[in-house]
Scaffold this motif. Structure first.
Motif, mmCIF file in Angstrom:
data_model
loop_
_atom_site.group_PDB
_atom_site.id
_atom_site.type_symbol
_atom_site.label_atom_id
_atom_site.label_comp_id
_atom_site.label_asym_id
_atom_site.label_seq_id
_atom_site.Cartn_x
_atom_site.Cartn_y
_atom_site.Cartn_z
ATOM 1 N N GLU A 1 -4.891 -6.048 -9.553
ATOM 2 C CA GLU A 1 -4.688 -5.484 -8.217
ATOM 3 C C GLU A 1 -3.692 -4.323 -8.203
ATOM 4 O O GLU A 1 -3.629 -3.567 -7.235
ATOM 5 C CB GLU A 1 -4.205 -6.578 -7.265
ATOM 6 C CG GLU A 1 -5.269 -7.575 -6.843
ATOM 7 C CD GLU A 1 -5.599 -8.607 -7.918
ATOM 8 O OE1 GLU A 1 -6.534 -9.413 -7.718
ATOM 9 O OE2 GLU A 1 -4.899 -8.614 -8.961
ATOM 10 N N ILE A 2 -2.957 -4.156 -9.304
ATOM 11 C CA ILE A 2 -2.005 -3.040 -9.327
ATOM 12 C C ILE A 2 -2.738 -1.705 -9.269
ATOM 13 O O ILE A 2 -2.184 -0.684 -8.843
ATOM 14 C CB ILE A 2 -1.108 -3.126 -10.584
ATOM 15 C CG1 ILE A 2 0.170 -2.293 -10.365
ATOM 16 C CG2 ILE A 2 -1.856 -2.677 -11.829
ATOM 17 C CD1 ILE A 2 1.237 -2.531 -11.396
ATOM 18 N N GLY A 3 -3.992 -1.703 -9.665
ATOM 19 C CA GLY A 3 -4.782 -0.476 -9.628
ATOM 20 C C GLY A 3 -5.135 -0.005 -8.233
ATOM 21 O O GLY A 3 -5.669 1.093 -8.062
ATOM 22 N N SER A 4 -4.847 -0.804 -7.223
ATOM 23 C CA SER A 4 -5.127 -0.396 -5.837
ATOM 24 C C SER A 4 -3.964 0.334 -5.196
ATOM 25 O O SER A 4 -4.072 0.790 -4.056
ATOM 26 C CB SER A 4 -5.471 -1.637 -4.999
ATOM 27 O OG SER A 4 -4.355 -2.513 -4.910
ATOM 28 N N LEU A 5 -2.834 0.483 -5.903
ATOM 29 C CA LEU A 5 -1.648 1.124 -5.338
ATOM 30 C C LEU A 5 -1.749 2.633 -5.549
ATOM 31 O O LEU A 5 -1.141 3.209 -6.456
ATOM 32 C CB LEU A 5 -0.377 0.567 -5.991
ATOM 33 C CG LEU A 5 -0.216 -0.957 -5.933
ATOM 34 C CD1 LEU A 5 1.084 -1.383 -6.603
ATOM 35 C CD2 LEU A 5 -0.249 -1.441 -4.490
ATOM 36 N N GLY A 6 -2.502 3.281 -4.712
ATOM 37 C CA GLY A 6 -2.824 4.693 -4.899
ATOM 38 C C GLY A 6 -1.645 5.635 -4.834
ATOM 39 O O GLY A 6 -1.732 6.777 -5.282
ATOM 40 N N THR A 7 -0.514 5.196 -4.269
ATOM 41 C CA THR A 7 0.658 6.074 -4.152
ATOM 42 C C THR A 7 1.683 5.825 -5.249
ATOM 43 O O THR A 7 2.747 6.437 -5.232
ATOM 44 C CB THR A 7 1.339 5.885 -2.783
ATOM 45 O OG1 THR A 7 1.767 4.522 -2.653
ATOM 46 C CG2 THR A 7 0.389 6.219 -1.651
ATOM 47 N N LEU A 8 1.373 4.946 -6.191
ATOM 48 C CA LEU A 8 2.348 4.578 -7.219
ATOM 49 C C LEU A 8 2.625 5.762 -8.148
ATOM 50 O O LEU A 8 1.703 6.369 -8.702
ATOM 51 C CB LEU A 8 1.844 3.387 -8.042
ATOM 52 C CG LEU A 8 2.894 2.657 -8.885
ATOM 53 C CD1 LEU A 8 3.965 2.042 -7.996
ATOM 54 C CD2 LEU A 8 2.247 1.589 -9.758
ATOM 55 N N VAL A 9 3.905 6.092 -8.309
ATOM 56 C CA VAL A 9 4.337 7.199 -9.145
ATOM 57 C C VAL A 9 5.018 6.697 -10.408
ATOM 58 O O VAL A 9 4.921 7.319 -11.454
ATOM 59 C CB VAL A 9 5.291 8.132 -8.361
ATOM 60 C CG1 VAL A 9 5.870 9.218 -9.253
ATOM 61 C CG2 VAL A 9 4.572 8.751 -7.174
ATOM 62 N N GLU A 10 5.693 5.564 -10.320
ATOM 63 C CA GLU A 10 6.430 5.041 -11.483
ATOM 64 C C GLU A 10 6.236 3.535 -11.585
ATOM 65 O O GLU A 10 6.402 2.814 -10.608
ATOM 66 C CB GLU A 10 7.922 5.354 -11.364
ATOM 67 C CG GLU A 10 8.760 4.785 -12.499
ATOM 68 C CD GLU A 10 10.238 5.065 -12.331
ATOM 69 O OE1 GLU A 10 11.056 4.303 -12.900
ATOM 70 O OE2 GLU A 10 10.581 6.039 -11.625
ATOM 71 N N PHE A 11 5.876 3.076 -12.789
ATOM 72 C CA PHE A 11 5.745 1.653 -13.066
ATOM 73 C C PHE A 11 6.559 1.357 -14.323
ATOM 74 O O PHE A 11 6.184 1.737 -15.427
ATOM 75 C CB PHE A 11 4.284 1.266 -13.260
ATOM 76 C CG PHE A 11 4.063 -0.193 -13.592
ATOM 77 C CD1 PHE A 11 4.969 -1.160 -13.192
ATOM 78 C CD2 PHE A 11 2.937 -0.600 -14.290
ATOM 79 C CE1 PHE A 11 4.776 -2.507 -13.490
ATOM 80 C CE2 PHE A 11 2.723 -1.941 -14.587
ATOM 81 C CZ PHE A 11 3.657 -2.887 -14.188
ATOM 82 N N SER A 12 7.708 0.712 -14.130
ATOM 83 C CA SER A 12 8.595 0.375 -15.246
ATOM 84 C C SER A 12 8.681 -1.137 -15.353
ATOM 85 O O SER A 12 9.202 -1.804 -14.461
ATOM 86 C CB SER A 12 9.993 0.963 -15.030
ATOM 87 O OG SER A 12 9.943 2.373 -15.008
ATOM 88 N N GLY A 13 8.171 -1.671 -16.456
ATOM 89 C CA GLY A 13 8.186 -3.122 -16.664
ATOM 90 C C GLY A 13 8.652 -3.489 -18.046
ATOM 91 O O GLY A 13 8.263 -4.536 -18.581
ATOM 92 N N SER B 1 0.805 -1.227 0.000
ATOM 93 C CA SER B 1 0.000 0.000 0.000
ATOM 94 C C SER B 1 0.834 1.270 0.000
ATOM 95 O O SER B 1 0.299 2.351 -0.246
ATOM 96 C CB SER B 1 -0.916 -0.008 1.221
ATOM 97 O OG SER B 1 -0.164 -0.142 2.413
ATOM 98 N N ASN B 2 2.129 1.177 0.270
ATOM 99 C CA ASN B 2 2.966 2.379 0.347
ATOM 100 C C ASN B 2 3.871 2.526 -0.875
ATOM 101 O O ASN B 2 4.700 3.431 -0.934
ATOM 102 C CB ASN B 2 3.836 2.328 1.612
ATOM 103 C CG ASN B 2 4.361 3.682 2.009
ATOM 104 O OD1 ASN B 2 3.657 4.674 1.940
ATOM 105 N ND2 ASN B 2 5.611 3.732 2.438
ATOM 106 N N LEU B 3 3.704 1.668 -1.871
ATOM 107 C CA LEU B 3 4.636 1.604 -2.996
ATOM 108 C C LEU B 3 4.525 2.842 -3.878
ATOM 109 O O LEU B 3 3.436 3.219 -4.313
ATOM 110 C CB LEU B 3 4.361 0.344 -3.828
ATOM 111 C CG LEU B 3 5.447 -0.092 -4.809
ATOM 112 C CD1 LEU B 3 6.746 -0.397 -4.076
ATOM 113 C CD2 LEU B 3 4.994 -1.304 -5.606
ATOM 114 N N SER B 4 5.685 3.487 -4.141
ATOM 115 C CA SER B 4 5.747 4.646 -5.034
ATOM 116 C C SER B 4 6.446 4.318 -6.340
ATOM 117 O O SER B 4 6.061 4.825 -7.386
ATOM 118 C CB SER B 4 6.473 5.810 -4.352
ATOM 119 O OG SER B 4 5.723 6.331 -3.283
#
Length: 989
Positions: free
Chosen positions: A468-480, A449-452
């Motif tokens: 479920e990745i859509g529940s990470l409200g604090t996510l700023v960067e997703f690099s895959g 829940s704290n992942l940025s």
């Protein structure tokens, strides 16, 4: 008769003075008259009282009722040192720190014959230190730190006979450190750090200070070696000689200092091996030898000590890490990054100690990650970047719920990531890129829940991206990127309102864009290149106004290119190799964008070699067409040459034109230099300063740009010309290589014989300073101010941490933060920016102070050292501006600045008295206080106590996310959080 005259004048000036007030009260009333008291601290110094013993800051002897202590710390008092205090016969303590005592320190202070304690730290004292201070016979403590005292430390100081504490840190003392200080054998604490002394050696006479417990000589321009006489300092517990130019091997004499608890040797030029003998230092808890030139291995005996912190960053150590380090029972922080260590990590590391931080990045370690790192359940940071670790992530780390920061990038790790590892609740940075991990992304990631920041790029992950990745409200960067991910982009990704970067390029994703992408208002980079995506490009992308990187190449997108993409200010646009058709939007229908659209067979437009030609025809028709093209090109060329020559001659005759000698563009442009020159008239001036004018220029295509014209002319001396050239080159070289949504874009530049032009994107809302302190300040409600703070912090964080080499702006202020049409903030004006060379081992010293009054960090004013901590201090001042609504320098503050006014007001009146009354802060008060708290951290007087900009961004994001973050209070008043920054420059952060 002469001694009665001051008292007579006192009575004449105070007609209402009651005759009952005793003699000491009369003296204190005279003290009150000589000081400015804007906060009314002395308002209860009532002339109707019998004695002053109940007055604020006054303490009397319980028997004689004589005044013994005057303590007016943090009172906001201003004026010269009140010498009338020296007439109080029993006065033993004067404590006036953190005021505005603003004169030179008079020689008459030595008449305070009964003083034992004198504290005038954090004032505005100037001039030399009085030579008569040793005439105070019983003085045991003298603190003059953080003033503006100049000159030498008087040689008379060697005459002190009872002095135990001498603190002169953070002044402008520019002489030498006198050897006579070694005569003060009663000294227990000697602190001279951060003064611009002339380069000199440490005096061997300091070895005579047999009672010394604390020696702080950091930043004193010391050279040579530590004297052998230091072996006699048997009571020394803290030895700090960091940030100097000391050289030679680490002396073995330190092993005779058996009381040492802390040894700080970082940022010097120590060389050679670490000597043997560490087992003698049984009390040692912290050892920092970072940023030196050490070689060799780490001695086993050093690793067997109960250290709290061991730091060898930026040295040149070689060899393996001994197994004995795992047996250290109190080891909680192990930092060995940026060395040449090799071998494996001890298998029992963390098993027998409460290990919290492990950073061995950028070494040559191999083998598996030890399974017991989190045995005691307190591991917070695990950084193993750029080594050769192999094998799996231990399953035990999946149960390490204390982890906050994990970076395993650039290793040879493989296998599946433990499912529980994805769901660690406190991790805000998870970087496992550039390995050989396989398997799927677990749907347990919803627990993080704290992942940025989530970076899994360059691995072999496969399968679907979980919803479920859509529940990470604090996510700023997703690099895959560069994996084998399949399936559709999850529809829930549009719920991530804080998301700034999506990079899923080079995978096997399919399907269409999820609906609702317009909700990703913070999206700065969208890279979906080289997948199997289909459908049309959503028109909603055109509403993502901060987007500046869009790459959808190598997919199966079809249909028309949305005209709405013209709303974006893109640094990169790539729609090549798809199945697009129709007409290219006019803004992009230019040759400079041709490569953005190639490989789309159905795409039509006027770009050469882009669209295939259809229909039959004879070869002579093609020849005729080709001949026509050549003829037309020749005519255009001749006309162009004639027009250019005419224009050039016209410019020369009228002397109003500018000859372009150098034109550089950094982005794809839809305009020429001549169009820019035609618009440079006085009607378009929107700003003017010491370096030149700024013009608002409307181009033929409707685009608006800002043009900075730097002053030219032949009357300048060589120095001025060089400075102007340096400022121009600094801004060009700095901004030309930067690509970030919170840094103002430099489109191009012109270097001419008469002037220099810089062409920027236009910011319709001007600068933060003008808007905040001008007539339109009402436009900046609190949500906008908070967003501005976060945007500016992200821009500075990019400069400090993501540029290679890092960039220090050196002139951060509200007028250099520009606002776009949506009040998004961008850092601007890089004329004095400094690119910090990676080979530099210490902060560079500049020949002059760069910056603006009210924003300059205190240490910068006297050391002239370029350091990212100076930017952080300036940013803290900007935060105070946003919270208080006040300028950094204001006549209301008197001789103070905003920083001093805020600190004094908080201590004396509380937080409500510093908040901008124009803010409707009843709803946002908690968040405002959080931002104020962050600002107070940034303006910490000591640079080491200021957080890194990356940490500042994280704290701002947490404040914006409405976490359970409370404002710390002490005695009912605001006080900053205790914070120790572990992001040392050069660390693999």
């Amino acid at each position: 008769m002469a001694t009665m005259l001051p008292l007579l004048l006192l009575f004449l000036s105070l007609p209402s003075l009651a005759l009952s007030l005793n003699q000491e009260g009369l003296y204190l009333q005279r003290v009150k008259l000589g000081l400015s008291d804007p906060n009314g601290v002395l308002s209860d110094w009532n002339d109707r009282d019998d004695t002053p013993c109940n007055w604020t800051g006054i303490t009397c002897d319980s028997v004689t009722r004589s005044v013994t202590t005057v303590n007016l710390s943090n009172a906001g008092l201003a004026g010269p040192f009140p010498t009338f205090l020296c007439r109080l016969p029993s006065l033993s303590t004067i404590s006036l720190p953190n005021n505005s005592i603003n004169s030179s320190l008079t020689l008459r202070i030595s008449t305070c014959q009964n003083l034992t304690y004198l504290d005038l730290a954090m004032n505005l004292l100037v001039g030399p230190i009085p030579q008569t201070l040793p005439d105070i016979p019983n003085l045991t403590s003298l603190n003059l730190s953080m003033n503006s005292l100049t000159g030498d430390i008087p040689n008379s100081f060697g005459l002190f006979r009872r002095l135990e504490t001498l603190i002169l840190t953070a002044n402008l003392l520019n002489g030498t450190i006198p050897a006579v200080l070694g005569n003060i054998t009663t000294l227990k604490s000697l602190e001279l750090a951060y003064n611009p002394f002339v380069p000199s050696r440490i005096s061997p006479e300091f070895g005579n200070l047999s009672s010394l417990e604390n020696l702080w000589l950091s930043g004193c321009n010391l050279v040579g070696q530590i004297p052998t006489s230091f072996a006699r300092l048997s009571r020394l517990t803290n030895l700090e000689v960091s940030s100097n130019n000391l050289s030679g091997p680490i002396p073995t004499l330190i092993f005779q200092l058996t009381s040492l608890v802390q040894l700080e040797l970082f940022e010097n030029s120590f060389s050679g091996h670490l000597p043997a003998g560490w087992s003698n230092l049984t009390a040692l808890r912290r050892f920092d030898a970072s940023k030196n030139e050490l070689v060799g291995t780490i001695p086993d005996e050093l690793c067997e000590l109960p250290l709290e912190s061991l730091n060898f960053c930026d040295t040149q150590l070689e060899g393996s890490l001994p197994e004995s380090i795992a047996r250290s029972p109190n080891l909680y922080e192990l930092k060995l990054f940026n060395n040449r260590l090799n071998g494996t990590l001890p298998n029992d590391l963390g098993k027998n100690s409460p290990l919290q931080i492990l950073d061995v990045s950028v070494n040559q370690f191999s083998g598996e990650i030890p399974p017991n790192l989190c045995q005691n359940g307190v591991l917070e940071e695990l950084l193993l970047i750029s080594n050769s670790f192999s094998g799996n992530i231990p399953a035990s780390l999946g149960k390490c719920r204390s982890l906050c920061r994990v970076r395993l990038r650039s290793n040879q790790l493989s296998g599946e990531v433990p499912a529980e590892f994805w769901s660690l609740p406190h991790v805000y940075l998870l970087d496992i890129g550039e390995n050989s991990f396989s398997g799927h992304l677990s749907n347990m990631i919803s627990g993080a829940s704290n992942l940025s920041v989530l970076d899994i790029s360059k691995n072999q992950f496969s399968g679907f991206i979980p919803n479920e990745i859509g529940s990470l409200g604090t996510l700023v960067e997703f690099s895959g990127s560069n994996n084998k991910l399949t399936g559709q982009i999850p529809a829930t990704i549009v719920n991530l309102g804080q998301l700034g970067t999506i990079d899923l390029s080079n995978n096997e994703l399919s399907g269409e864009f999820p609906p609702g992408i317009q909700s990703l208002k913070q999206l700065n980079e969208l890279n979906l290149a080289n997948n199997r995506l289909t459908g049309e490009i959503p028109v909603e992308i055109g509403s993502l106004l901060v987007l500046n990187y869009l790459d959808l190449s190598g997919n199966y997108f079809s249909g028309k290119i949305p005209l709405e993409l013209q709303n974006l200010k893109l640094n990169k646009l790539n729609l090549s190799n798809n199945r697009l058709s129709g007409v290219i939007p006019p803004l992009y229908a230019k040759e400079v964008y041709r490569d953005s659209f190639v490989g789309n067979p159905g795409l039509c437009g006027d770009l050469a070699a882009l669209c295939p030609r259809t229909g039959g025809g004879k070869s002579q028709n093609y020849l005729w067409l080709l001949r026509s093209i050549f003829i037309l090109a020749g005519v255009v060329f001749i006309v162009g040459v004639v027009w250019f020559m005419w224009k050039y001659q016209h410019f020369k005759k009228t002397k109003k034109g500018i000859t372009i000698s150098k034109w550089r563009s950094f982005h794809k442009l839809g305009f020429s230099e001549f169009e820019i020159l035609d618009c440079l008239n006085e009607d378009n001036v929107i700003g003017s300063g010491a370096s030149g004018k700024v013009y608002k220029t409307v181009l033929h295509n409707g685009e608006i740009v800002a043009v900075k014209k730097l002053w030219g002319g032949s009357k300048k001396d060589d120095t001025s010309v060089d400075l102007e050239r340096d400022a121009f080159e600094a801004e060009v070289e700095t901004l030309g290589q930067i690509r970030h949504k919170n840094i103002v874009r430099l489109w191009c530049c012109c270097n001419t014989g008469d002037c220099k032009l810089l062409v920027y994107e236009y910011m319709p809302n001007g600068s933060l300073g003008d808007l905040l302190h001008g007539s339109k300040g009402g436009l900046l409600d609190w949500p906008r101010r908070f967003r501005i703070a976060l945007d500016a912090a992200e821009g500075l964080s990019y400069l400090h941490h993501d540029c290679d080499p890092p960039i220090v702006h050196r002139d951060v202020k509200s007028s250099n933060i520009l606002l776009d049409g949506e009040f998004g903030a961008r850092i601007a004006d890089f004329g004095v920016a400094k690119i910090v060379a990676a080979v530099n081992k210490r902060a560079e010293s500049m020949s002059a102070i760069a910056g603006s009054c009210g924003y300059i960090a205190p240490e910068y004013a006297y050391t002239l050292r370029v350091n990212e901590k100076s930017d952080i201090y300036s940013f803290g001042v900007v935060i105070l501006e946003l919270v208080t609504g006040r300028r950094p320098i204001d006549p209301e503050f008197g001789e103070k600045d905003l920083v001093a006014w805020v600190c004094t007001s908080l201590d004396q009146k509380g937080v409500d008295n510093v908040l901008d009354p124009n803010l409707e802060y009843s709803t946002f008060k908690e968040q405002i206080c959080r931002l104020l708290d962050i600002g107070l951290l940034c303006i910490s007087p000591l640079p080491i106590n200021r957080p890194s900009m990356r940490r500042v961004v994280k704290m701002l994001q947490e404040a914006g996310a409405d976490n359970k973050h409370k404002v710390a209070k002490k005695d009912g008043k605001l006080s900053p959080y205790y914070y120790e920054d572990t992001s040392v420059p050069g660390s693999a952060v």
